[in-house]
Enzyme design. Structure first.
Site, PDB file in Angstrom:
ATOM      1  N   LYS A 330       0.812  -1.226   0.000  1.00 58.98           N
ATOM      2  CA  LYS A 330       0.000   0.000   0.000  1.00 58.98           C
ATOM      3  C   LYS A 330       0.845   1.275   0.000  1.00 58.98           C
ATOM      4  CE  LYS A 330      -4.334  -2.009   1.118  1.00 58.98           C
ATOM      5  NZ  LYS A 330      -5.476  -2.206   1.983  1.00 58.98           N
ATOM      6  N   ARG A 365      -3.651 -10.281   4.543  1.00 55.93           N
ATOM      7  CA  ARG A 365      -4.068 -10.291   3.125  1.00 55.93           C
ATOM      8  C   ARG A 365      -2.901  -9.741   2.309  1.00 55.93           C
ATOM      9  NH1 ARG A 365      -6.102  -6.818  -0.648  1.00 55.93           N
ATOM     10  NH2 ARG A 365      -7.685  -7.660  -2.052  1.00 55.93           N
TER      11      ARG A 365
END
Ligand code: HH2
Length: 385
Positions: A330, A365
């Site tokens: 991210k 995840r």
């Protein structure tokens, strides 16, 4: 440096109260509308529990005997203190019955052993491998849009140690345009069917109730909803199909969420929001064992919000659910480092992911399954049960 045995002056003057150092802490805690939070800190090996020195954290590999006690009201007041659990509980009773009961509920949820999630035991961290059947995902858009490529990618992830495959047909990167549910189904259902027939545990990454329903009928065993069951039909579908669900927090929607995210306190606001969603699920017959909560790293959050939330990972165990964290590749990783592009953010993803495992997170995840599985193996070696 003072000698280690030197006692702080305040300690000698502490009033006689079972709340010890907390005796005078936050006198307004018993007022209407005030909320209390428990964030376990100073985690110890679970062996400390057997020795009676601590209580277990969410049935995992850690135990704790100290927490950060956080109290805030509806306006701007917030007080924080670190103390042993025994002092915190005594302090609660000295403030009010409501405060004591709230703390008791949270301690119960923090310490309770967790049932398997979607049939998967939580005795080791689980790896959820990401399969983006999309043309435009932020890190691998277009790589796996073709079903054959998505299937080959998922197969490789299973071989590398993925416990769950998370199959999605809509990018939710900041600024992404929504995808019609029919198009999403066209992308994900063939891939879901393939892996379900093989017996793999598949989750469908969607915010559309109609896609949840068709994916469950095609063999998906988990619904992963970045909109936290925002579609009015989502909760009824989850309740009716009996599917375990990942409830993720997002402020705003992908189109605009990074424009100006604001919080009073990011970690606590997200906690309150998730708590409300868990309560709505319970009212619809979806028990906490069927829910994984996810604070939604990067979804309507600035870098400092993400960091604040990650530092508070243990707090979320007080919701009594499985805790799932998605931070792989991210943007904040690049922002904290050298603005590397997404595919060059593996080291930061592993560093932050391990930090959350050290706070008891149960599911990661990730895009890079083989590398995460290696990191998990090391982590398991270092933190025996
Ligand atoms: N992040 C993304 C998508 N789905 N689901 C959960 N539960 N938690 C997350 O953090 C999360 C998620 C974004 O990552 P990715 O799927 O790789 O990107 P894109 O949305 O662009 O497809």
């Amino acid at each position: 440096m003072p000698p280690l045995s030197a006692k702080p002056a305040a300690k000698a003057a502490a009033p006689k109260s079972a709340a010890g150092s907390l005796a005078g802490f936050c006198p307004w805690a018993g007022e209407e509308g005030v909320r209390v939070y428990l964030r376990p800190v100073g985690l110890m090996p679970i062996a400390a529990w057997a020795k009676g020195a601590a209580v277990p954290l969410a049935g995992g590999r850690f135990a704790f005997s100290t927490a950060e006690l956080i109290v805030r009201d509806q306006a701007a007041r917030i007080d924080r203190a670190f103390a042993p659990l025994s002092e915190i509980m005594a302090w609660g009773w000295e403030r009010s019955r409501t405060v004591a009961e709230a703390l008791d509920r949270q301690l119960g949820a923090l310490t309770r052993a967790r049932a398997p999630f979607a049939g998967l035991a939580l005795d080791r961290p689980l790896i959820m491998g990401i399969v983006n059947v999309t043309p435009d995902s932020f890190s691998d858009g277009g790589d796996f849009l073709d079903p054959a490529a998505a299937i080959a990618h998922g197969e490789a992830m299973l071989a590398a140690g993925a416990d769950i495959l998370d199959i999605g047909g809509e990018s939710t990167r900041p600024g992404a345009a929504p995808v019609p549910p029919e198009e999403e189904e066209r992308r994900v259902l063939p891939v879901i069917r393939h892996f379900a027939e093989k017996g793999a545990t598949v989750s469908v990454d969607t915010r559309h109730a109609s896609v949840m329903e068709s994916a469950a009928a095609s063999g998906a065993r988990i619904v992963n909803d970045i909109a936290g069951l925002g579609d009015p039909q989502a909760l009824p579908v989850v309740a009716r199909t009996g599917t375990p669900v990942v409830v993720m927090h997002m402020q705003g929607d992908p189109g605009t969420m990074q424009a100006n995210p604001t919080y009073r306190d990011a970690a606590l606001d997200v906690f309150d929001w998730l708590e409300d969603r868990v309560a709505r699920c319970a009212a619809a017959g979806v028990a906490p064992e069927r829910i994984a909560v996810d604070p939604g790293i990067g979804f309507g959050k600035r870098t400092e919000h993400n960091l604040e939330i990650l530092r508070h990972t243990t707090l979320y165990h007080a919701l009594g659910c499985t805790v799932l964290i998605g931070l792989s590749r991210k943007g904040f990783i690049g922002r904290l480092s050298r603005e590397e592009p997404p595919k060059e953010r593996l080291a930061g993803s592993l560093a932050a992911g391990l930090e959350t495992l050290n706070q008891g997170a149960q599911i990661l995840r990730v895009h890079d399954v083989a590398e995460t599985a290696q990191a998990r193996a090391l982590w398991e070696g270092l933190h025996p049960r």
